[in-house]
Write an enzyme that holds these catalytic residues in place. Structure first.
Site: not given
Ligand code: ARG
Length: 465
Positions: A157, A278, A284, A291
């Site tokens: 979980h 970024s 970043k 992704e």
């Protein structure tokens, strides 16, 4: 102008929109190599069976070789008016060798031709994907061996459950990819039957030798039923099913990489190779490759759903609907290949943050099960009672905001008088993972053994790079 392949029956040419909806050359040109190999096998067989004269067959085979080099050199002009790869090649063959070219299509139809071409392509693509997946397994097993004893939190979980090792986590994916590969091997076996010679749907009256063409193209045997041979696309569906499951596995690994390299987790470090910056936030380092691997599973499933839908309800044998089998399959399998390459690169590239992993491994009372097991083993308590006692001790730790091994002995004894100093020997994360020696468990000795077993097995496969 009416079509030269079937012009006899037609007075007029097609409407522009007809040509547009009908043409597949924009994507099926990818099959040129398989189409030419199929034609060469066919014409050689026609000559051997004395259906076509030897010199005509030779001229045709020579012409096909010329076309192959023209296409590979980028000198071939594909024409949409000629609809698909089969007619583009045949038309060029007629230019090169004259009327003899017309003999190539004896005892054959585009229906068995396309089924053969696409089977060859899907089969060879599955082989390439399998090699790539072996490379991914190798990268994962190498990481597993190197970090067999690095403890990290194991989750259920996405809540801290029990400590595991980083190597164990890597090997979980090696197993999954192993099953993906065995699905590919399985599908390959089933699809490796040759449709060529089924002709349009009913076979042919010419004395062809289907065993010879099947063998020449590396198939195990000719397909036994001519209707089935031209009408089914289950071989593509199986490849896409296998691809979908593999893409799902890669997507889960990609998701873990995304979570792990966030500042909040900090479990791994990815280099600049697989991340982007970024344009506005200088700090970043975004895991874009992971992704995209996570996202691309969508198009692989999409291709599977699309083709299942195309095929349902089609009467036997061939219908033009089936031309829709190719474009999305090409896209899906190419993207899967890209995903495997990217994730293999990321696995090679990532470095576990040993300290952060260990710290996280001990948080969330992850050794509570070890405490309960100790109560069972040493005090002979029934597990359900041990679970309850442990829960009470965890409650004390939570109230005070301390870790489990920091709860003083007196407080534990207040919950159960039988608890002794020895209990602390099982409360560290290192002790916890070391104790999980059951077969398939996370103990570093197990992980090392399993990693070596995989590395040995993979090194025996010629294709594992
Ligand atoms: N381009 C067609 C396809 O991909 C080839 C087969 C055409 N056959 C036919 N009977 N029109 O399915």
């Amino acid at each position: 102008m009416s079509n030269r392949m079937w012009g006899g029956r037609f007075a007029e040419g097609p409407a522009a929109i007809m040509e547009e909806i009908n043409a597949s050359i924009g994507y099926d040109q990818k099959l040129y190599r398989q189409d030419i190999a199929g034609s060469k096998a066919h014409v050689r067989m026609l000559a051997a069976q004395q259906i076509v004269a030897g010199e005509d067959a030779q001229a045709i085979a020579h012409g096909l070789d010329t076309i192959l080099s023209e296409i590979e050199a980028g000198k071939f002009e594909f024409s949409r008016a000629l609809e698909d790869i089969h007619m583009n090649i045949e038309a060029r063959l007629a230019e090169l060798v004259g009327p003899a070219a017309g003999r190539l299509h004896t005892a054959r139809s585009r229906n068995d031709q396309v089924a053969t071409d696409f089977r060859l392509w899907v089969r060879d693509t599955l082989d390439t994907l399998d090699e790539q997946l072996a490379g991914l397994q190798l990268a994962l097993a190498t990481k597993a061996e190197a970090h067999a004893g690095v403890v990290m939190p194991g989750f259920t979980h996405l809540q801290s459950a029990q400590p595991v090792t980083f190597g164990h986590h890597m090997l979980a994916y090696v197993e999954m990819i192993g099953r993906d590969r065995s699905r590919a091997t399985d599908a390959r076996k089933r699809m490796n039957e040759c449709p060529l010679g089924a002709a349009a749907l009913a076979g042919t009256s010419f004395p062809i030798d289907r065993h010879a063409t099947a063998k020449a193209l590396g198939f195990d045997r000719p397909a036994a039923n001519s209707l089935d041979a031209v009408a089914d696309r289950d071989f593509v569906l199986e490849a896409l099913t296998t691809a979908s499951i593999a893409a799902m596995h890669l997507s889960r690994l990609a998701e873990e990489i995304v979570i792990w390299c966030s500042a909040q987790f900090g479990f791994i470090k990815l280099s600049d190779k697989y991340t982007t910056g970024s344009s506005i936030m200088p700090q970043k380092q975004n895991p874009d490759a992971a992704e995209l691997v996570r996202a691309k599973a969508g198009r692989v499933y999409g291709a599977l759903m699309a083709l299942l839908t195309v095929m349902k309800g089609l009467p036997l044998a061939y219908s033009k609907d089936m031309q829709e089998d190719k474009e999305q399959a090409f896209d899906a399998l190419a993207n899967l290949s890209l995903c495997i390459a990217a994730i293999t690169g990321m696995v090679d590239d990532m470095e576990p943050n040993v300290k952060a992993l260990k710290k996280a491994a001990g948080s969330g009372y992850s050794t509570a099960t070890d405490l309960a097991d100790w109560l069972v083993r040493v005090l002979g308590m029934p597990f359900r009672q041990a679970h309850h006692v442990t829960g009470t001790i965890v409650g004390i730790a939570a109230d005070r905001g301390i870790e489990l091994h920091k709860v003083p002995l007196e407080d534990m004894q207040a919950v159960d008088a039988g608890i002794t100093e020895d209990v602390y020997s099982v409360l560290s994360v290192d002790k916890s993972v070391k104790s999980r020696v059951s077969y398939g468990g996370t103990a570093p000795v197990n992980v090392r053994k399993q990693a070596r077993r995989w590395l040995k097995q993979l090194s025996r496969e010629p294709e594992a790079k």
